[in-house]
Design a protein around this motif. Structure first.
Motif, mmCIF file in Angstrom:
data_model
loop_
_atom_site.group_PDB
_atom_site.id
_atom_site.type_symbol
_atom_site.label_atom_id
_atom_site.label_comp_id
_atom_site.label_asym_id
_atom_site.label_seq_id
_atom_site.Cartn_x
_atom_site.Cartn_y
_atom_site.Cartn_z
ATOM 1 N N GLY A 54 7.624 -4.852 13.140
ATOM 2 C CA GLY A 54 6.439 -5.140 12.342
ATOM 3 C C GLY A 54 6.611 -4.712 10.902
ATOM 4 O O GLY A 54 7.734 -4.606 10.396
ATOM 5 N N LYS A 55 5.470 -4.477 10.260
ATOM 6 C CA LYS A 55 5.449 -4.094 8.841
ATOM 7 C C LYS A 55 4.610 -2.824 8.699
ATOM 8 O O LYS A 55 3.656 -2.624 9.431
ATOM 9 N N VAL A 56 4.967 -2.028 7.726
ATOM 10 C CA VAL A 56 4.164 -0.852 7.437
ATOM 11 C C VAL A 56 3.890 -0.774 5.933
ATOM 12 O O VAL A 56 4.752 -1.094 5.118
ATOM 13 N N TYR A 57 2.671 -0.392 5.610
ATOM 14 C CA TYR A 57 2.260 -0.141 4.225
ATOM 15 C C TYR A 57 1.627 1.250 4.210
ATOM 16 O O TYR A 57 0.831 1.575 5.101
ATOM 17 N N TYR A 58 1.964 2.034 3.232
ATOM 18 C CA TYR A 58 1.428 3.394 3.199
ATOM 19 C C TYR A 58 1.136 3.789 1.763
ATOM 20 O O TYR A 58 1.893 3.474 0.859
ATOM 21 N N GLN A 59 0.024 4.470 1.594
ATOM 22 C CA GLN A 59 -0.333 4.934 0.251
ATOM 23 C C GLN A 59 -1.026 6.290 0.352
ATOM 24 O O GLN A 59 -1.897 6.485 1.203
ATOM 25 N N LYS A 60 -0.604 7.204 -0.486
ATOM 26 C CA LYS A 60 -1.287 8.503 -0.516
ATOM 27 C C LYS A 60 -2.688 8.332 -1.082
ATOM 28 O O LYS A 60 -2.867 7.537 -1.996
ATOM 29 N N PRO A 61 -3.656 9.128 -0.626
ATOM 30 C CA PRO A 61 -3.561 9.996 0.540
ATOM 31 C C PRO A 61 -4.115 9.309 1.782
ATOM 32 O O PRO A 61 -5.171 8.693 1.737
ATOM 33 N N LYS A 62 -3.368 9.362 2.850
ATOM 34 C CA LYS A 62 -3.832 8.969 4.191
ATOM 35 C C LYS A 62 -4.247 7.513 4.327
ATOM 36 O O LYS A 62 -5.160 7.193 5.084
ATOM 37 N N LYS A 63 -3.611 6.620 3.575
ATOM 38 C CA LYS A 63 -3.914 5.200 3.762
ATOM 39 C C LYS A 63 -2.701 4.517 4.372
ATOM 40 O O LYS A 63 -1.591 4.612 3.839
ATOM 41 N N LEU A 64 -2.936 3.829 5.481
ATOM 42 C CA LEU A 64 -1.835 3.291 6.272
ATOM 43 C C LEU A 64 -2.221 1.956 6.879
ATOM 44 O O LEU A 64 -3.371 1.752 7.270
ATOM 45 N N ARG A 65 -1.240 1.044 6.921
ATOM 46 C CA ARG A 65 -1.399 -0.175 7.703
ATOM 47 C C ARG A 65 -0.077 -0.448 8.409
ATOM 48 O O ARG A 65 0.955 -0.560 7.747
ATOM 49 N N MET A 66 -0.114 -0.514 9.735
ATOM 50 C CA MET A 66 1.066 -0.887 10.519
ATOM 51 C C MET A 66 0.684 -2.071 11.384
ATOM 52 O O MET A 66 -0.324 -2.028 12.087
ATOM 53 N N GLU A 67 1.481 -3.120 11.315
ATOM 54 C CA GLU A 67 1.225 -4.325 12.114
ATOM 55 C C GLU A 67 2.421 -4.547 13.031
ATOM 56 O O GLU A 67 3.547 -4.661 12.550
ATOM 57 N N PHE A 68 2.173 -4.585 14.331
ATOM 58 C CA PHE A 68 3.253 -4.808 15.292
ATOM 59 C C PHE A 68 3.062 -6.117 16.033
ATOM 60 O O PHE A 68 1.966 -6.416 16.508
ATOM 61 N N LYS A 69 4.150 -6.873 16.155
ATOM 62 C CA LYS A 69 4.155 -8.073 16.984
ATOM 63 C C LYS A 69 4.218 -7.650 18.463
ATOM 64 O O LYS A 69 4.502 -6.493 18.755
ATOM 65 N N PRO A 70 4.000 -8.599 19.403
ATOM 66 C CA PRO A 70 4.184 -8.262 20.816
ATOM 67 C C PRO A 70 5.607 -7.755 21.045
ATOM 68 O O PRO A 70 6.506 -8.146 20.297
ATOM 69 N N PRO A 71 5.837 -6.897 22.061
ATOM 70 C CA PRO A 71 4.893 -6.549 23.129
ATOM 71 C C PRO A 71 3.809 -5.543 22.714
ATOM 72 O O PRO A 71 2.783 -5.448 23.367
ATOM 73 N N ARG A 72 4.011 -4.776 21.640
ATOM 74 C CA ARG A 72 2.994 -3.782 21.270
ATOM 75 C C ARG A 72 1.712 -4.455 20.807
ATOM 76 O O ARG A 72 0.626 -4.041 21.164
ATOM 77 N N ASP A 73 1.852 -5.505 19.993
ATOM 78 C CA ASP A 73 0.720 -6.324 19.559
ATOM 79 C C ASP A 73 -0.465 -5.455 19.128
ATOM 80 O O ASP A 73 -1.481 -5.393 19.809
#
Length: 213
Positions: A54-73
């Motif tokens: 997947g993809k991850v985006y992170y920004q201080k402080p404590k801002k996060l986005r993680m997107e996973f394709k299946p199987p985790r989906d």
């Protein structure tokens, strides 16, 4: 007899203190990151291994986005106050308040990108187990100092690349080491401006919100 750390420090590699100093410096100049992520969960007893990218985006402080394709989906979004763990297939989102109890998705970033080395030293015994710099990442082993109540992870390992000085890989050992969660980052881009909308969770229609204790 000399310890492995002493042997490393005379062979051109850094010792633990030097690695942690460089991580602290990198942490101070770190603002944001985007990267490709590979998440592997291995359960030895069941001989199961689940790999999701997947993809991850992170920004201080404590801002996060993680997107996973299946199987985790799964989509994980931290907006600074709450962490939303969204499972599109079951139309359900778990909502955690960040101040009270961190969940494992954020722990990786809390230590590697957000938390100070001093604070990590308070919570973990930190050892340098391998790495001599150059093309070989340094591997740090973190063991929780407090064992009552039992910690979620009995051990955490971080792979830290010379020059970058932030973790490019992490392994979280749970259930007595029977389960390993591995997170690997690729194509890391640091300190680029990220859109605020990435870190806002818009509740889709028909999705149930669950707030676990």
């Amino acid at each position: 007899s000399s310890s492995p750390l002493e042997a490393q420090s005379t062979s051109g590699g850094r010792d633990l203190g030097s690695v942690l100093d460089e991580m602290e410096k990198a942490n101070q100049s770190f603002v944001s990151m985007e990267a490709a992520v590979i998440y592997t969960r291995s359960i030895f007893l069941l001989e199961e291994e689940e790999v999701s990218d997947g993809k991850v985006y992170y920004q201080k402080p404590k801002k996060l986005r993680m997107e996973f394709k299946p199987p985790r989906d799964e989509v994980d979004i931290a907006d600074g106050e709450c962490l939303w763990v969204y499972h599109p297939q079951v139309k359900q989102v778990e909502k955690y308040r960040l101040a009270k109890g961190e969940t494992k998705e954020l722990d990786f970033f809390q230590f590697g990108y957000e938390g100070s080395v001093r604070k990590a030293n308070e919570n973990y015994i930190i050892e340098l187990v391998s790495g001599s710099g150059g093309d070989t990442p340094y591997v740090l082993k973190l063991t929780p100092r407090v064992t009552d109540p039992p910690p979620q992870y009995m051990e955490i390992r971080l792979w830290v690349e010379e020059g970058l000085w932030i973790p490019i890989r992490m392994e979280l050992y749970e259930s007595g080491g029977e389960v390993i969660n591995r997170i690997e980052l690729r194509d890391i881009k640091l300190n680029r401006p990220l859109k605020e909308a990435l870190f806002q969770f818009a509740l889709p229609e028909g999705v149930e919100v669950v707030e676990p204790f």
